[in-house]
Each structure stands twice: as structure tokens, then as C-alpha cells.
Design a protein around this motif. Sequence first.
Motif, PDB file in Angstrom:
ATOM      1  N   GLY A 251       0.833  -1.188   0.000  1.00 52.73           N
ATOM      2  CA  GLY A 251       0.000   0.000   0.000  1.00 52.73           C
ATOM      3  C   GLY A 251       0.873   1.246   0.000  1.00 52.73           C
ATOM      4  O   GLY A 251       2.105   1.172   0.135  1.00 52.73           O
ATOM      5  N   ALA A 252       0.239   2.385  -0.172  1.00 52.10           N
ATOM      6  CA  ALA A 252       0.960   3.656  -0.213  1.00 52.10           C
ATOM      7  C   ALA A 252       0.062   4.754   0.335  1.00 52.10           C
ATOM      8  O   ALA A 252      -1.169   4.706   0.169  1.00 52.10           O
ATOM      9  CB  ALA A 252       1.408   3.992  -1.630  1.00 52.10           C
ATOM     10  N   ARG A 253       0.671   5.736   0.983  1.00 52.10           N
ATOM     11  CA  ARG A 253      -0.051   6.882   1.542  1.00 52.10           C
ATOM     12  C   ARG A 253       0.682   8.166   1.204  1.00 52.10           C
ATOM     13  O   ARG A 253       1.904   8.241   1.303  1.00 52.10           O
ATOM     14  CB  ARG A 253      -0.156   6.772   3.074  1.00 52.10           C
ATOM     15  N   LEU A 274      -4.233  10.765   0.651  1.00 50.30           N
ATOM     16  CA  LEU A 274      -4.641   9.816  -0.382  1.00 50.30           C
ATOM     17  C   LEU A 274      -3.953   8.490  -0.088  1.00 50.30           C
ATOM     18  O   LEU A 274      -2.735   8.452   0.131  1.00 50.30           O
ATOM     19  CB  LEU A 274      -4.249  10.320  -1.772  1.00 50.30           C
ATOM     20  N   GLU A 275      -4.720   7.398  -0.078  1.00 54.63           N
ATOM     21  CA  GLU A 275      -4.173   6.086   0.268  1.00 54.63           C
ATOM     22  C   GLU A 275      -4.667   5.029  -0.711  1.00 54.63           C
ATOM     23  O   GLU A 275      -5.841   5.025  -1.096  1.00 54.63           O
ATOM     24  CB  GLU A 275      -4.578   5.705   1.690  1.00 54.63           C
ATOM     25  N   TRP A 276      -3.751   4.141  -1.094  1.00 50.46           N
ATOM     26  CA  TRP A 276      -4.108   2.996  -1.930  1.00 50.46           C
ATOM     27  C   TRP A 276      -4.329   1.784  -1.036  1.00 50.46           C
ATOM     28  O   TRP A 276      -3.455   1.403  -0.262  1.00 50.46           O
ATOM     29  CB  TRP A 276      -3.003   2.700  -2.943  1.00 50.46           C
ATOM     30  N   VAL A 277      -5.543   1.184  -1.131  1.00 52.51           N
ATOM     31  CA  VAL A 277      -5.904   0.002  -0.342  1.00 52.51           C
ATOM     32  C   VAL A 277      -5.811  -1.205  -1.266  1.00 52.51           C
ATOM     33  O   VAL A 277      -6.673  -1.401  -2.142  1.00 52.51           O
ATOM     34  CB  VAL A 277      -7.316   0.138   0.253  1.00 52.51           C
ATOM     35  N   HIS A 278      -4.793  -2.025  -1.072  1.00 53.05           N
ATOM     36  CA  HIS A 278      -4.526  -3.128  -1.992  1.00 53.05           C
ATOM     37  C   HIS A 278      -5.628  -4.186  -1.927  1.00 53.05           C
ATOM     38  O   HIS A 278      -6.028  -4.726  -2.974  1.00 53.05           O
ATOM     39  CB  HIS A 278      -3.170  -3.759  -1.667  1.00 53.05           C
ATOM     40  N   GLU A 282      -8.542  -0.040  -4.546  1.00 48.90           N
ATOM     41  CA  GLU A 282      -9.127   1.285  -4.703  1.00 48.90           C
ATOM     42  C   GLU A 282      -8.327   2.317  -3.913  1.00 48.90           C
ATOM     43  O   GLU A 282      -7.545   1.980  -3.021  1.00 48.90           O
ATOM     44  CB  GLU A 282     -10.580   1.298  -4.236  1.00 48.90           C
ATOM     45  N   PHE A 283      -8.553   3.568  -4.266  1.00 49.53           N
ATOM     46  CA  PHE A 283      -8.008   4.692  -3.507  1.00 49.53           C
ATOM     47  C   PHE A 283      -9.069   5.195  -2.539  1.00 49.53           C
ATOM     48  O   PHE A 283     -10.267   5.199  -2.845  1.00 49.53           O
ATOM     49  CB  PHE A 283      -7.603   5.840  -4.438  1.00 49.53           C
ATOM     50  N   VAL A 284      -8.611   5.651  -1.366  1.00 51.56           N
ATOM     51  CA  VAL A 284      -9.473   6.379  -0.432  1.00 51.56           C
ATOM     52  C   VAL A 284      -8.780   7.702  -0.137  1.00 51.56           C
ATOM     53  O   VAL A 284      -7.543   7.798  -0.169  1.00 51.56           O
ATOM     54  CB  VAL A 284      -9.733   5.593   0.865  1.00 51.56           C
TER      55      VAL A 284
END
Length: 373
Positions: A251-253, A274-278, A282-284
Motif C-alpha cells: 500500500g501507499a499513503r 490519499l491512500e491505496w488500499v490493496h 481502490e483509492f481512499v
Amino acid sequence: MKGSWWTLADLFRLRLGSSFVRTVTALLFLFSTHSHGIEPVFKVQEYSIPDILTPEKLPISFYTFEPDEYWAEPKDSYWMGFSNFILRQERIQGPKVQSLGNWADRTLSGETRNLPNNESYLRLGFATESEYGDPAQFEPEARFRLDIPTTKRKLRLVIESESDELIPLEERQRDRQLTEADRTTGTATGAFRYLSQIGDAINLSNDIGAKLRFPPDAFWRATAEKRWNADADWAFRAQQRFYYYHQEGWGARTWFSASRDVGNGWRFWSSSELEWVHSDSEFVASQTFSTFKRINNRSTVNPRVGVLGESKPNWRTTSAFVDLTWRYRLHSDWLFAELIPALTFPREKSFKDQGSVLFRVEMFFSGSINPDF
């Protein structure tokens, strides 16, 4: 004696002129003729410790009671007994928590001295939340971190009750509104953290560790952070984090904030994440605006408004919230109370308002915790 002074005067007369030398010569002559009779003309006035520490000498803001109650006898009550018990526990347990981190620091580093002000802490408290139609219920809370810096290298051992990337974004944004029962069940983690820098401005940390459970779940995370001032008014902070958990995936933030003073003791903040939920592919995202003011030496207020969204099936708003945190320092710098009225507008409730009021009392057992954290 006088001959030596006149010789010195002749030298000054040749170099600096007669008017200046006459003045200096007069002063030297006066000093030489009366030096044997000079005695101190000042006196040192000593004050006793009781005089210095009398209530009248301390600022009014130091007290929460009226001046005519300075010498009033304490009244026996359940609250007095309970508060005295809490004060004793902080004095007993606080040094133990700090000493544990210091001992581990010395043991791992092989040095006889430890680095000061490590970030180990233990936070204990209870919170009660009242919602529409629901009675208040008391919930205990506990969080901890053992942060052990070594003295030879920029290496730390960090053991904590929860990690940010394991908590959903919406829950992180509304953390202080929630009781322990409403939060995601956390898993303690342990990691070795190596600190370094990119240039002179970017701080970089790399963590390698695992969830403290059986079987353990290994992870890696890297965080880069930079702070800077654009001018005399605006301050900025940016953070980028990448992480990988063996079971959850990667993941990434990305997080960015801007702040400035807006007058009358208020400070404004804008925060974007902005965060990527693997696991959900999706992005949140979140956007919050807040202000902060220290009312006096005991209390602060922090109103906020925020919006959260997601990218799947398409970009849309998932919830919005408004809250106000009033924080009061009950004792010293380790015992605090919070009152947080809040309104939440979740999509699953058709954005109908969900009101709540939370009351929390929290204790910090540590020698160096930041009470504003």
C-alpha cells in the motif's frame, strides 16, 4: 604608586589628546587615593523558600480556585481519594515506563549511557460516548509504544500497540470521536527502524518488522517526510509512505498539510491524504480543515470539518463529519480530559446526521510524552 599613574597618563596624553587624558587621569588619581577605603555599597537580600513559594507569589492562572480558598482545609470525599490514588500511580509508574526504555536502550546499544527523551509511553484512560437514543457506556482504553533508540547508530527498536497503516483512513480521521469498542481491533507490531536523511531537508525511515502474533506477519515500510516554511505566515509538511505486509499486500499513503496563524491566537490547518488500499483495489481520500487555539494554560479548543471519499466504483463521497474537541489539563502534564461533540454524515445512512458526544479522561505514563499528541 602615583609615579606609575602619572607615567601612564603621559603615554595616554601623547596618543589620545589632552582632554581625554585629563578625564582619565582624574579618575585614576581619585581611585589611587581612596582605594584603601572602598567598601561594598550593595547588600544581598535573601528570601526564604516559604516566602518564594507562597500562593500570593504564583500567577493567578496557576490555580483553578479562588484566592480566598488558598488556605482552606481539604474536604474528604470520594473524588479526593480517587484523585490522590491516580496522582500516586503517575509518580510510581511514570518513571518505571521511562526506565524500561532507557534500560533497553543501554542493553541493545552496548553503551553505559542512554539517549534522553525517547518516545516510550503508556496511555490509559476511559471514554463514554452518548449517541441518539443510546445511553452512555464507559469503555477502557490502552495504547503503548516502546521506542528504544541506540546510541551508536540511527537505529531504533519500536514496539507499539497499533500501526497507522493497519487502521482504515476514516477511522484515523475520526479517532478521537471513537471509543475502544468502535475501533478496529489492533495488533501489536515490532520493528527495527533505521533513520537517515536525503539531503538536508528530507527525513527518511525504513522499518522491518512483524505483527506480534502467531504466525507472525512480516512487513516493510519506508517513510519520507519534509517540513518547510514558505514565508513568515505559511508552514507546510509533506509525508510519503510505502509499505508491504506479507498477508495484506502492499500500500501507499500520501499526506500533505498547510497551516498559518490567522490572528487572535488561532491557527488554521488544511490536511489532505490519499491512500491505496490493496485488498480493495481502490483509492481512499480525505480532506479536513481545522483551527486550534489555546484558551489558557489548561485548555484548548480544536474545531474540525472533514470529507472522505473513495474511487470505487467511481469517485464519490463516503462520509462527512464536523466535531469540536475541548481538551482540559486536569493535573500537571499527564492527566487530561476531553469533551468532543460530533456530527457524522455517512453514505450508508443516506447522509443523515449521526450525533454523538464523547467524554474521555486519559493518563500518560512517560517521562517525555508530548501531551499535545
